[in-house]
Design an enzyme around this catalytic site. Structure first.
Site, PDB file in Angstrom:
ATOM      1  N   ASP A 287     -12.051   6.609   8.435  1.00 38.80           N
ATOM      2  CA  ASP A 287     -10.858   5.758   8.625  1.00 38.80           C
ATOM      3  C   ASP A 287     -11.093   4.294   8.204  1.00 38.80           C
ATOM      4  OD1 ASP A 287      -8.180   5.618   9.156  1.00 38.80           O
ATOM      5  OD2 ASP A 287      -8.346   5.603  11.332  1.00 38.80           O
TER       6      ASP A 287
ATOM      7  N   HIS B 292      -9.962  10.535   4.231  1.00 34.12           N
ATOM      8  CA  HIS B 292      -9.157   9.572   4.999  1.00 34.12           C
ATOM      9  C   HIS B 292      -9.989   8.329   5.289  1.00 34.12           C
ATOM     10  CE1 HIS B 292      -5.778   8.844   8.025  1.00 34.12           C
ATOM     11  NE2 HIS B 292      -6.568   7.789   8.107  1.00 34.12           N
TER      12      HIS B 292
ATOM     13  N   ASP C  90      -0.303   4.039   0.351  1.00 33.45           N
ATOM     14  CA  ASP C  90       0.479   4.281   1.577  1.00 33.45           C
ATOM     15  C   ASP C  90       1.516   3.183   1.836  1.00 33.45           C
ATOM     16  OD1 ASP C  90      -1.228   2.254   2.626  1.00 33.45           O
ATOM     17  OD2 ASP C  90      -1.268   3.200   4.606  1.00 33.45           O
TER      18      ASP C  90
ATOM     19  N   HIS D   9      -9.618   3.884   4.597  1.00 32.85           N
ATOM     20  CA  HIS D   9      -8.752   2.813   4.094  1.00 32.85           C
ATOM     21  C   HIS D   9      -9.573   1.777   3.322  1.00 32.85           C
ATOM     22  CE1 HIS D   9      -5.120   3.931   6.471  1.00 32.85           C
ATOM     23  NE2 HIS D   9      -6.035   4.561   7.189  1.00 32.85           N
TER      24      HIS D   9
ATOM     25  N   GLY E 280       0.063   2.538   9.470  1.00 32.27           N
ATOM     26  CA  GLY E 280       0.530   1.546  10.440  1.00 32.27           C
ATOM     27  C   GLY E 280       0.962   2.201  11.737  1.00 32.27           C
TER      28      GLY E 280
ATOM     29  N   GLU F 298      -1.064  10.183  15.526  1.00 31.92           N
ATOM     30  CA  GLU F 298      -2.242   9.375  15.910  1.00 31.92           C
ATOM     31  C   GLU F 298      -1.931   8.647  17.214  1.00 31.92           C
ATOM     32  OE1 GLU F 298      -3.026   6.102  13.229  1.00 31.92           O
ATOM     33  OE2 GLU F 298      -5.069   5.801  13.970  1.00 31.92           O
TER      34      GLU F 298
HETATM   35  O1  LIG Z   1       0.994  -6.177   4.805  1.00 30.02           O
HETATM   36  C1  LIG Z   1       1.899  -6.572   5.531  1.00 30.02           C
HETATM   37  O2  LIG Z   1       2.433  -7.671   5.346  1.00 30.02           O
HETATM   38  C2  LIG Z   1       2.382  -5.744   6.664  1.00 30.02           C
HETATM   39  C3  LIG Z   1       3.513  -6.101   7.353  1.00 30.02           C
HETATM   40  C4  LIG Z   1       3.928  -5.338   8.432  1.00 30.02           C
HETATM   41  C5  LIG Z   1       3.195  -4.216   8.827  1.00 30.02           C
HETATM   42  C6  LIG Z   1       2.058  -3.876   8.122  1.00 30.02           C
HETATM   43  C7  LIG Z   1       1.276  -2.719   8.572  1.00 30.02           C
HETATM   44  O3  LIG Z   1       1.680  -2.014   9.450  1.00 30.02           O
HETATM   45  C8  LIG Z   1      -0.015  -2.470   7.924  1.00 30.02           C
HETATM   46  C9  LIG Z   1      -0.765  -1.335   8.536  1.00 30.02           C
HETATM   47  C10 LIG Z   1      -1.988  -1.009   7.718  1.00 30.02           C
HETATM   48  O4  LIG Z   1      -2.917  -0.352   8.529  1.00 30.02           O
HETATM   49  C11 LIG Z   1      -3.628   0.511   7.712  1.00 30.02           C
HETATM   50  N1  LIG Z   1      -4.402   1.385   8.570  1.00 30.02           N
HETATM   51  C12 LIG Z   1      -5.726   1.333   8.655  1.00 30.02           C
HETATM   52  N2  LIG Z   1      -6.165   2.208   9.555  1.00 30.02           N
HETATM   53  C13 LIG Z   1      -5.082   2.837  10.060  1.00 30.02           C
HETATM   54  C14 LIG Z   1      -4.933   3.847  11.026  1.00 30.02           C
HETATM   55  O5  LIG Z   1      -5.879   4.372  11.661  1.00 30.02           O
HETATM   56  N3  LIG Z   1      -3.667   4.256  11.290  1.00 30.02           N
HETATM   57  C15 LIG Z   1      -2.602   3.726  10.658  1.00 30.02           C
HETATM   58  N4  LIG Z   1      -2.719   2.759   9.726  1.00 30.02           N
HETATM   59  C16 LIG Z   1      -3.948   2.313   9.442  1.00 30.02           C
HETATM   60  C17 LIG Z   1      -2.580   1.138   6.847  1.00 30.02           C
HETATM   61  O6  LIG Z   1      -3.088   1.667   5.674  1.00 30.02           O
HETATM   62  C18 LIG Z   1      -1.692  -0.068   6.559  1.00 30.02           C
HETATM   63  O7  LIG Z   1      -2.164  -0.720   5.395  1.00 30.02           O
HETATM   64  C19 LIG Z   1       1.654  -4.615   7.034  1.00 30.02           C
HETATM   65 ZN   LIG Z   2      -5.954   5.949   8.724  1.00 23.68          ZN
END
Ligand SMILES: O=C(O)c1cccc(C(=O)CC[C@H]2O[C@@H](n3cnc4c(=O)[nH]cnc43)[C@H](O)[C@@H]2O)c1
Ligand SMILES: [Zn+2]
Length: 362
Positions: free
Chosen positions: A300, A36, A158, A38, A192, A222
């Site tokens: 993470d 896990h 994802d 990113h 997200g 989470e």
């Molecule tokens: O890319 C965009 O334009 C966009 C538009 C609206 C919403 C999003 C996201 O919500 C992107 C979230 C992004 O966060 C990453 N991520 C990294 N660490 C974590 C975590 O601990 N928990 C959840 N998500 C995480 C995930 O892979 C998404 O890429 C994007």
């Molecule tokens: Zn994550």
């Protein structure tokens, strides 16, 4: 690398301090798998500041020292805002290749032999990166990393859940269309924020990904309660759960995870940095182990959380009161829960055993 725990009033004795140093050294050399982590969240401060300097319209600091403050989060929503500001810096296939290759190099330095790296292709294609060029960039870096560092990378694509069903459709298309789907892809995830983003709406997309041979590994529990983990299991047919922290609130869920061998991808420092858990000493990792759940240790978004995989193992060793053999067992949990084939699993397990025996030999 600091253990961001609450303070411990009793100072360690000289013997305890030496033991901790020895355990850190053991962890640093231990062959490991990571499940896990990113892609963009693994960009080192050097890469982030280099990219920020190239793009002067960005609010991301160009000074690596200033990044420490920039990567200090008030809550999960703030973390996602900052995360997306770094995503905005990745604008060309060459940025993607460089990032992926450098992430693999950092992993190799930590003796990571195998990693399933979570990538959000939607975030790049919607920002104008050509989909084929994107896939070529990650695949090129994957092959170079394996040849040069011996680190095997596999991908988890994802859905950024908050971006809605348009993002889900695009992600599943990129993951299942034989003309674009990369060779290294093994799994399908959902990331997200969880609040206001119910998991069941993503069921048809997970059904399609699973039908195409991908494994299901959504984030759940989470930032919301155990009901989200149940949804991930029942609606998205999760084989592992990203974080799953709130599972500790539901004994039936813990028993279910243990009985069905559903691993939790635990990322202790991340949970503190995003304020999902108050302090490390309140982290439920102990309860997971006590309930017989298969626990894996992960980083993470390591530079954003001021950590790395070795530090996460050290944190887990402290919270679970583990010695070298206990830590080696944790490393084997990750191998067991990985999507490696049997021969690949046996190879890393043998390496872990050989290393541990040599370390503990009188
Ligand atoms: O890319 C965009 O334009 C966009 C538009 C609206 C919403 C999003 C996201 O919500 C992107 C979230 C992004 O966060 C990453 N991520 C990294 N660490 C974590 C975590 O601990 N928990 C959840 N998500 C995480 C995930 O892979 C998404 O890429 C994007
Ligand atoms: Zn994550």
């Amino acid at each position: 690398m600091s253990d961001q725990s609450s303070d411990h009033s009793a100072a360690p004795t000289a013997g305890q301090a030496r033991q901790a140093r020895d355990l850190h050294a053991f962890i640093a050399g231990l062959p490991k798998a990571e499940l896990h982590v990113h892609h963009v969240g693994s960009a080192s401060p050097r890469i982030v500041s280099e990219l920020a300097a190239r793009h002067s319209d960005s609010k991301v600091p160009t000074d690596p020292e200033a990044l420490v403050d920039y990567f200090s989060f008030t809550d999960f929503a703030h973390f996602i805002d900052v995360y997306l500001s770094v995503v905005d810096l990745i604008r060309t296939p060459e940025d993607v290749r460089l990032l992926t290759y450098e992430v693999a190099r950092d992993m190799a330095r930590q003796q990571v032999r195998y990693a399933e790296l979570t990538i959000t292709p939607f975030s790049s294609t919607r920002r104008g990166i050509d989909e084929r060029a994107f896939m070529d960039a990650i695949e090129d870096a994957r092959k170079a990393a394996e040849a040069e560092f011996g680190t095997v990378l596999r991908w988890c694509f994802d859905i950024p859940g908050e971006a809605g069903l348009e993002a889900a459709e695009e992600t599943v298309r990129l993951a299942t269309d034989d003309r674009v789907r990369p060779e290294g892809l093994v799994s399908f995830g959902l990331g997200g924020p969880e609040v206001g983003v119910p998991r069941p709406q993503f069921r048809p997309y997970f059904d399609r990904a699973i039908a195409a041979g991908l494994r299901s590994v959504p984030h759940a529990g989470e930032t919301t309660g155990p009901e989200t983990v149940w949804d991930a299991l029942n609606e998205l047919r999760a084989e592992r759960i990203g974080h799953g922290t709130s599972s500790a609130q539901d004994p039936k869920l813990l028993a279910h995870l243990a009985e069905h061998g559903i691993a939790l991808e635990v990322c202790p420092t991340s949970n503190i940095a995003t304020r999902a858990v108050r302090t490390l000493d309140e982290h439920p990792i102990k309860e997971f182990v006590r309930a017989g759940v298969l626990v894996t240790i992960n980083s993470d978004d390591p530079p954003m959380f001021g950590t790395d995989l070795n530090n996460e193992y050290a944190v887990a060793a402290r919270l679970l009161d583990l010695d070298e053999r206990g830590v080696a067992d944790l490393a084997k949990n990750a191998v067991r829960a990985s999507f490696l084939d049997t021969a690949g699993k046996a190879r890393i397990n043998d390496e872990i055993d050989t290393y541990t025996s040599a370390w503990l030999a009188p």
